[in-house]
Scaffold this motif. Structure first.
Motif, PDB file in Angstrom:
ATOM      1  N   LYS A   1      -8.644  -9.105 -25.688  1.00 44.05           N
ATOM      2  CA  LYS A   1      -7.717  -8.647 -24.654  1.00 44.05           C
ATOM      3  C   LYS A   1      -6.964  -7.405 -25.111  1.00 44.05           C
ATOM      4  N   GLU A   2      -6.562  -7.386 -26.395  1.00 42.54           N
ATOM      5  CA  GLU A   2      -5.797  -6.249 -26.915  1.00 42.54           C
ATOM      6  C   GLU A   2      -6.652  -4.998 -26.988  1.00 42.54           C
ATOM      7  N   TRP A   3      -7.928  -5.161 -27.378  1.00 45.98           N
ATOM      8  CA  TRP A   3      -8.824  -4.012 -27.404  1.00 45.98           C
ATOM      9  C   TRP A   3      -9.046  -3.460 -25.996  1.00 45.98           C
ATOM     10  N   GLY A   4      -9.118  -4.346 -25.017  1.00 43.50           N
ATOM     11  CA  GLY A   4      -9.239  -3.893 -23.634  1.00 43.50           C
ATOM     12  C   GLY A   4      -8.046  -3.070 -23.205  1.00 43.50           C
ATOM     13  N   ARG A   5      -6.845  -3.521 -23.601  1.00 43.60           N
ATOM     14  CA  ARG A   5      -5.621  -2.780 -23.256  1.00 43.60           C
ATOM     15  C   ARG A   5      -5.611  -1.420 -23.942  1.00 43.60           C
ATOM     16  N   ILE A   6      -6.009  -1.386 -25.216  1.00 41.11           N
ATOM     17  CA  ILE A   6      -6.052  -0.120 -25.953  1.00 41.11           C
ATOM     18  C   ILE A   6      -7.072   0.826 -25.321  1.00 41.11           C
ATOM     19  N   GLY A   7      -8.242   0.276 -24.933  1.00 47.07           N
ATOM     20  CA  GLY A   7      -9.261   1.102 -24.292  1.00 47.07           C
ATOM     21  C   GLY A   7      -8.783   1.676 -22.974  1.00 47.07           C
TER      22      GLY A   7
ATOM     23  N   LYS B   1     -13.800   5.913 -25.628  1.00 43.87           N
ATOM     24  CA  LYS B   1     -14.432   6.767 -26.631  1.00 43.87           C
ATOM     25  C   LYS B   1     -13.616   6.788 -27.913  1.00 43.87           C
ATOM     26  N   LYS B   2     -12.291   6.848 -27.796  1.00 41.82           N
ATOM     27  CA  LYS B   2     -11.440   6.853 -28.987  1.00 41.82           C
ATOM     28  C   LYS B   2     -11.537   5.525 -29.737  1.00 41.82           C
ATOM     29  N   VAL B   3     -11.674   4.447 -28.975  1.00 44.85           N
ATOM     30  CA  VAL B   3     -11.856   3.144 -29.622  1.00 44.85           C
ATOM     31  C   VAL B   3     -13.145   3.139 -30.435  1.00 44.85           C
ATOM     32  N   LEU B   4     -14.231   3.679 -29.858  1.00 44.20           N
ATOM     33  CA  LEU B   4     -15.512   3.737 -30.566  1.00 44.20           C
ATOM     34  C   LEU B   4     -15.420   4.610 -31.817  1.00 44.20           C
ATOM     35  N   VAL B   5     -14.702   5.738 -31.709  1.00 39.18           N
ATOM     36  CA  VAL B   5     -14.571   6.635 -32.860  1.00 39.18           C
ATOM     37  C   VAL B   5     -13.801   5.954 -33.993  1.00 39.18           C
ATOM     38  N   VAL B   6     -12.661   5.346 -33.660  1.00 40.87           N
ATOM     39  CA  VAL B   6     -11.824   4.708 -34.685  1.00 40.87           C
ATOM     40  C   VAL B   6     -12.552   3.536 -35.340  1.00 40.87           C
ATOM     41  N   THR B   7     -13.107   2.654 -34.523  1.00 35.14           N
ATOM     42  CA  THR B   7     -13.798   1.490 -35.092  1.00 35.14           C
ATOM     43  C   THR B   7     -15.081   1.904 -35.816  1.00 35.14           C
ATOM     44  N   GLY B   8     -15.740   2.951 -35.315  1.00 34.90           N
ATOM     45  CA  GLY B   8     -16.943   3.446 -35.980  1.00 34.90           C
ATOM     46  C   GLY B   8     -16.656   3.992 -37.371  1.00 34.90           C
TER      47      GLY B   8
END
Length: 267
Positions: free
Chosen positions: A240-246, A252-259
């Protein structure tokens, strides 16, 4: 338990998904001919449930070829499961209202995570208990039997899905070469390169964690089951928190950071 070699375990991780992916292409061709999706979904689900039985029985009947028989049965299991994917995605997209899909899939993902965590935890307990049995293989037998029954029960509920006839004019799909040459697929090609490289890197070591944990670190089945369940629990807590951050900062920023963070974990 079957004393598989690292090469066989590597094949077990690599070959079934490859065959499964190709079965999706076959599924699309079948859909183009049949024009109905429900029979294909039911056939794939039924075949997947039945494939679990030889997956357990054949290696016990012919132990000298146990690892190879397991590989063949697992490949059939994956192939039947992937056969349903294009038809299932098509049906569920048309069944769920467009305005409610986000909430539906979020709720569905949560239920899947809870179910998977519970199943893996129970599986770890069963295998841990079976270590003290005269024949530890029966622990796996119980697990595969329950899994087969669960999949066969799902066939009953899948049979209740409505068969919705697609509306509107169906656009002809591009061939693979045309797709990659098409201007509209530029961003997807970039994402494909990211995703493909990520999976290649992960699968170099991924299949051999099983050997490392069970043979080198000597984890019990209970500890191994807990290790498998931990990522699902983490996903359940943080989804749920990742959804809110996305939604706030962009996917795209979520993918970059986690990547960038994920490669640190193996170290």
């Amino acid at each position: 338990l079957l004393q598989s070699s690292p090469f066989q375990i590597g094949l077990l991780s690599a070959l079934p998904p490859i065959v499964g992916t190709w079965s999706q292409l076959v599924s699309v061709k079948i859909l183009d001919r049949l024009k109905v999706r429900k029979p294909l979904i039911l056939a794939g689900a039924l075949g997947q449930g039945l494939a679990l039985l030889p997956l357990f029985i054949l290696p016990l009947l012919f132990p000298s070829y146990g690892a190879w028989l397991l590989l063949g049965a697992a490949t059939g299991y994956f192939a039947m499961g992937h056969l349903t994917v294009p038809a299932w995605n098509s049906v569920i997209t048309e069944t769920v209202n467009a305005d409610e899909r986000g909430a539906y899939f979020a709720r569905r993902a949560k239920i899947i995570a809870v179910s998977s965590f519970a199943a893996l935890s129970a599986t770890g307990l069963i295998l841990h208990a079976s270590e003290s049995w005269r024949n530890p293989a029966w622990g796996f037998g119980i697990i595969f039997l329950v899994a087969a029954c669960a999949r066969l029960i799902s066939v009953r509920y899948l049979s209740q899905l409505p068969e919705i006839t697609p509306t509107g004019q169906i656009q002809p799909s591009l061939g693979l070469r045309e797709f990659f040459r098409h201007d509209r697929s530029l961003m997807f090609r970039r994402f494909l390169l990211f995703s493909g490289s990520f999976h290649v890197a992960a699968m170099i070591a991924g299949p051999f964690f099983v050997i490392y944990l069970l043979r080198d670190l000597h984890l019990t089945y209970l500890q191994y089951g807990t290790w498998l369940a931990a990522p699902i629990l983490g996903q359940l807590i943080s989804l749920k928190e990742w959804g809110r951050i996305g939604d706030t900062f962009g996917n795209k920023k979520v993918l970059v950071v986690t990547g960038l963070v994920i490669p640190i974990l193996p170290v």
